[in-house]
Write a protein that holds these residues in place. Structure first.
Motif, PDB file in Angstrom:
ATOM      1  N   ALA B  40       0.824  -1.220   0.000  1.00 37.57           N
ATOM      2  CA  ALA B  40       0.000   0.000   0.000  1.00 37.57           C
ATOM      3  C   ALA B  40       0.852   1.263   0.000  1.00 37.57           C
ATOM      4  N   GLY B  41       2.099   1.150   0.483  1.00 39.82           N
ATOM      5  CA  GLY B  41       2.971   2.329   0.549  1.00 39.82           C
ATOM      6  C   GLY B  41       3.396   2.674   1.966  1.00 39.82           C
ATOM      7  N   LYS B  42       3.143   1.782   2.912  1.00 40.89           N
ATOM      8  CA  LYS B  42       3.501   2.070   4.316  1.00 40.89           C
ATOM      9  C   LYS B  42       5.025   2.205   4.467  1.00 40.89           C
ATOM     10  N   SER B  43       5.733   1.196   3.963  1.00 42.06           N
ATOM     11  CA  SER B  43       7.197   1.223   4.109  1.00 42.06           C
ATOM     12  C   SER B  43       7.811   2.362   3.293  1.00 42.06           C
ATOM     13  N   THR B  44       7.233   2.656   2.131  1.00 40.00           N
ATOM     14  CA  THR B  44       7.759   3.769   1.320  1.00 40.00           C
ATOM     15  C   THR B  44       7.624   5.080   2.097  1.00 40.00           C
ATOM     16  N   THR B  45       6.469   5.254   2.752  1.00 41.57           N
ATOM     17  CA  THR B  45       6.265   6.464   3.552  1.00 41.57           C
ATOM     18  C   THR B  45       7.332   6.547   4.655  1.00 41.57           C
ATOM     19  N   ILE B  46       7.541   5.431   5.351  1.00 42.74           N
ATOM     20  CA  ILE B  46       8.506   5.418   6.458  1.00 42.74           C
ATOM     21  C   ILE B  46       9.922   5.663   5.944  1.00 42.74           C
ATOM     22  N   ARG B  47      10.286   5.002   4.853  1.00 45.18           N
ATOM     23  CA  ARG B  47      11.649   5.142   4.323  1.00 45.18           C
ATOM     24  C   ARG B  47      11.889   6.561   3.820  1.00 45.18           C
ATOM     25  N   THR B  48      10.839   7.204   3.338  1.00 40.63           N
ATOM     26  CA  THR B  48      10.978   8.606   2.910  1.00 40.63           C
ATOM     27  C   THR B  48      11.168   9.496   4.141  1.00 40.63           C
ATOM     28  N   LEU B  49      10.387   9.237   5.177  1.00 44.95           N
ATOM     29  CA  LEU B  49      10.500  10.045   6.408  1.00 44.95           C
ATOM     30  C   LEU B  49      11.899   9.925   7.016  1.00 44.95           C
ATOM     31  N   LEU B  50      12.492   8.727   6.899  1.00 43.88           N
ATOM     32  CA  LEU B  50      13.805   8.492   7.511  1.00 43.88           C
ATOM     33  C   LEU B  50      14.958   8.919   6.605  1.00 43.88           C
ATOM     34  N   GLY B  51      14.651   9.385   5.404  1.00 44.28           N
ATOM     35  CA  GLY B  51      15.708   9.883   4.521  1.00 44.28           C
ATOM     36  C   GLY B  51      16.434   8.789   3.760  1.00 44.28           C
ATOM     37  N   LEU B  52      15.898   7.558   3.781  1.00 43.41           N
ATOM     38  CA  LEU B  52      16.540   6.487   3.011  1.00 43.41           C
ATOM     39  C   LEU B  52      16.288   6.672   1.521  1.00 43.41           C
ATOM     40  N   ILE B  53      15.120   7.209   1.201  1.00 41.65           N
ATOM     41  CA  ILE B  53      14.801   7.533  -0.188  1.00 41.65           C
ATOM     42  C   ILE B  53      14.313   8.984  -0.245  1.00 41.65           C
ATOM     43  N   ARG B  54      14.509   9.596  -1.417  1.00 41.79           N
ATOM     44  CA  ARG B  54      14.126  11.006  -1.564  1.00 41.79           C
ATOM     45  C   ARG B  54      12.711  11.116  -2.121  1.00 41.79           C
ATOM     46  N   PRO B  55      11.912  12.034  -1.584  1.00 37.75           N
ATOM     47  CA  PRO B  55      10.557  12.184  -2.132  1.00 37.75           C
ATOM     48  C   PRO B  55      10.595  12.776  -3.540  1.00 37.75           C
ATOM     49  N   SER B  56       9.620  12.365  -4.362  1.00 35.12           N
ATOM     50  CA  SER B  56       9.510  12.952  -5.705  1.00 35.12           C
ATOM     51  C   SER B  56       8.748  14.266  -5.639  1.00 35.12           C
ATOM     52  N   GLY B  57       7.982  14.449  -4.573  1.00 34.99           N
ATOM     53  CA  GLY B  57       7.227  15.683  -4.419  1.00 34.99           C
ATOM     54  C   GLY B  57       6.700  15.826  -3.001  1.00 34.99           C
ATOM     55  N   GLY B  58       6.211  17.009  -2.713  1.00 36.56           N
ATOM     56  CA  GLY B  58       5.666  17.278  -1.380  1.00 36.56           C
ATOM     57  C   GLY B  58       6.778  17.512  -0.367  1.00 36.56           C
ATOM     58  N   ARG B  59       6.368  17.639   0.897  1.00 36.63           N
ATOM     59  CA  ARG B  59       7.385  17.840   1.925  1.00 36.63           C
ATOM     60  C   ARG B  59       6.948  17.172   3.224  1.00 36.63           C
ATOM     61  N   ALA B  60       7.937  16.991   4.076  1.00 31.12           N
ATOM     62  CA  ALA B  60       7.642  16.344   5.350  1.00 31.12           C
ATOM     63  C   ALA B  60       8.553  16.899   6.426  1.00 31.12           C
TER      64      ALA B  60
END
Lengths: 267, 289
Positions: B40-60
């Motif tokens: 669903a995107g749970k881990s992607t959300t977490i990995r983005t929050l932790l800076g492991l991956i860069r967001p394509s858009g938006g901010r946190a």
């Protein structure tokens, strides 16, 4: 006493790599020891053997034996031990460099490391320092053990030549490690094949460069060019131009690693 | 200041959608559940929050700090428990905990000792000899030993036996009472239902609903159980319809007037209209939206 250690990534890398360092260093030292211990026996037969070695055409040139007297300790050492030290040290340095960053993603430990409050710059710096330290330790042990072997067979130590050959091989290790460190930043899986392949390819490029003048330009590409025993003994020093090119390539590898890994996505 | 705040957070892997337009607010001190099916995107959300991956858009932001610029400062205050913990081969549990503490430059021995005791974790074992549950426990101690202000837990109970799950949630509740914000990602609805005060549901990279558990349960969906018969075909918003010998039951998210009309026209001997539990709400969102 502080509970945690300073430079924890550096120390961790050294701890993780100590078995490999011990095995590689021991293996290379044993092979070099065997060669050195064979020298006194071979020295007496060198008139015949030397003629044989110097009349094998391209093979002779490939290993620089057309320009060396392998009846002398320096000539023998630079060909036999130099090859073992150069190739063995190069393989170790390449593997160390190429796995330094990629092993974190391959082993899925990158997530563990990068979710701690450490900057990627600090990770790179401490990992690079650990790679360099391991290469330095290996080369130092091999130098000391070689000097001990020479002493044990009752030969006089040719300090300058030995230090130049070992110094060149140390620089060779640094260059390969630097280049492979840069490659490592791009990899998500094991880079063992790439590291070993690169080291072996560069070794053979030097053999080709020795065999024909037309391929002499290859010396500018391969770091084995400035490790060539025949050249070192002939000139009484290292080719500063080739070493400079090599160190620039190593530095480029490190810069590439910092640029790439700083923004790399860890999936 | 919120513990976590995202605005339109988006992540695409090339052309493949990871998450899209995620708006999430987790207040300080919340025990927040993040529910969604696998992928669903749970881990992607977490990995983005932790800076492991860069967001394509938006901010946190985490504690008002930007996830891209202030990664190190954020991670000083965060404990993260990954869904699949991996450690360096050849190390003992004690060495892993020391490495984790060393990377944080903190002396965590006291708390680590207490946690290991409560979770019955043998710190002399080598990590490659550990069962899945003991690996999880090691990861739990790594995430908790520095007493972070925010705990981000990704599928935390996989591999833990029921007794350990109970102890683990007890530890989490204690931490939460002391002010720790907990962000619990899970597809096990009962975990969320029994422990969280607020939750968000994610599906196909988008947030479907977010709020307190009570609010989520009240969102227009009702569980209808009746004895007798009623014509449900004319009703829109019927889900999970099941007939039995005595009657029928279903989830209803349509107009109440239409439902009452249908019930009046039918032959109903008994009727109950209740709030659905979270699992039913989740299934409702999962199937309808």
């Amino acid at each position: 006493m502080r509970y945690y250690e300073k430079m924890s990534i550096f120390r961790h890398e050294l701890r993780q790599g100590r078995s490999a360092l011990a095995i590689w260093t021991f293996s290379i030292a044993v092979l070099m020891g065997i060669c050195v211990f064979l020298f006194p026996e071979m020295k007496g037969e060198m008139d015949a053997v030397g003629d044989l070695f110097s009349s094998m055409g391209g093979f002779t040139a490939a290993f620089g034996m057309d320009r060396l007297n392998i009846g002398t300790l320096t000539g023998f050492y630079s060909v036999e031990c130099g090859s073992i030290l150069g190739l063995g040290g190069a393989l170790f340095a390449a593997l160390l460099g190429v796995s330094s960053l990629s092993k974190e993603e391959r082993g899925k430990t990158a997530e563990f490391l990068l979710t701690h409050p450490v900057t990627r710059k600090r990770i790179l710096t401490e990992k690079l320092a650990a790679v360099l330290a391991q290469i330095a330790v290996m080369n130092l042990i091999l130098l000391v053990s070689s000097l001990a072997f020479i002493k044990l067979v009752g030969e006089k130590i040719p300090w300058k030549e030995i230090l130049l050959i070992h110094g060149a091989c140390f620089l060779l290790g640094l260059e390969l490690a630097g280049i492979c460190f840069g490659i490592s930043a791009f990899l998500r899986r094991s880079g063992t094949g790439i590291g070993m392949g690169l080291a072996v390819m560069l070794y053979f490029l030097n053999l080709i460069a020795n065999m024909t003048e037309h391929a002499g330009f290859l010396k500018y590409i391969t770091p084995f060019g400035y490790c060539e025993g025949a050249d070192i003994l002939e000139k009484g020093g290292l080719d500063a131009g080739l070493v400079t090119i090599g160190m620039l390539l190593a530095a480029a590898g490190v810069v590439v690693a910092y640029c790439k890994y700083g923004s790399k996505e860890i999936r | 200041m919120d513990a976590i705040k995202t605005e339109g957070l988006t992540k695409y892997y090339g052309k493949v959608r990871g998450i899209e337009g995620i708006d999430l607010t987790v207040g300080q001190g919340d025990f927040f559940g993040f529910i969604g099916p696998n992928g669903a995107g749970k881990s992607t959300t977490i990995r983005t929050l932790l800076g492991l991956i860069r967001p394509s858009g938006g901010r946190a932001q985490i504690f008002g700090l930007d996830i891209a610029r202030d990664r190190k400062r954020i991670l000083e205050r965060v404990g993260y428990l990954p869904s699949e913990a991996a450690f360096y081969p050849g190390m003992r549990v004690r060495e892993v905990l020391e490495l984790s503490a060393g990377l944080r430059r903190q002396d965590c021995r006291k708390t680590a000792g207490e946690l290991c005791q409560r979770l019955q974790l043998d710190t002399t074992r080598k990590v490659e000899e550990l069962s899945l549950g003991n690996r999880k426990k090691t990861a739990i101690v790594c995430a908790l030993q520095h007493e972070p202000e925010l705990l981000i837990l990704d599928e935390p109970t996989s591999g833990l036996d029921p007794l350990m799950q109970k102890e683990f949630f007890e530890i989490l509740r204690e931490r939460n009472r002391k002010g720790t914000t907990i962000f619990l990602s899970s597809h096990v609805l009962s975990e969320i239902q029994h422990n969280c005060t607020r939750a968000a549901m994610i599906r196909e990279g988008r947030i479907l609903a977010s709020g307190s558990l009570e609010e989520l349960s009240r969102r227009g969906v009702k569980r209808i159980r009746l004895r007798g018969s009623v014509n449900t075909e004319a009703l829109s918003g019927v889900q999970d319809l099941r007939f039995s010998a005595e009657g029928a039951e279903f989830l209803y998210a349509g107009e109440m007037k239409e439902l009452l009309g249908a019930l009046a026209a039918g032959e109903v001997q008994d009727l109950s209209i209740t709030e659905p539990d979270l699992e039913e709400v989740f299934l409702h969102y999962y199937e309808i939206l």
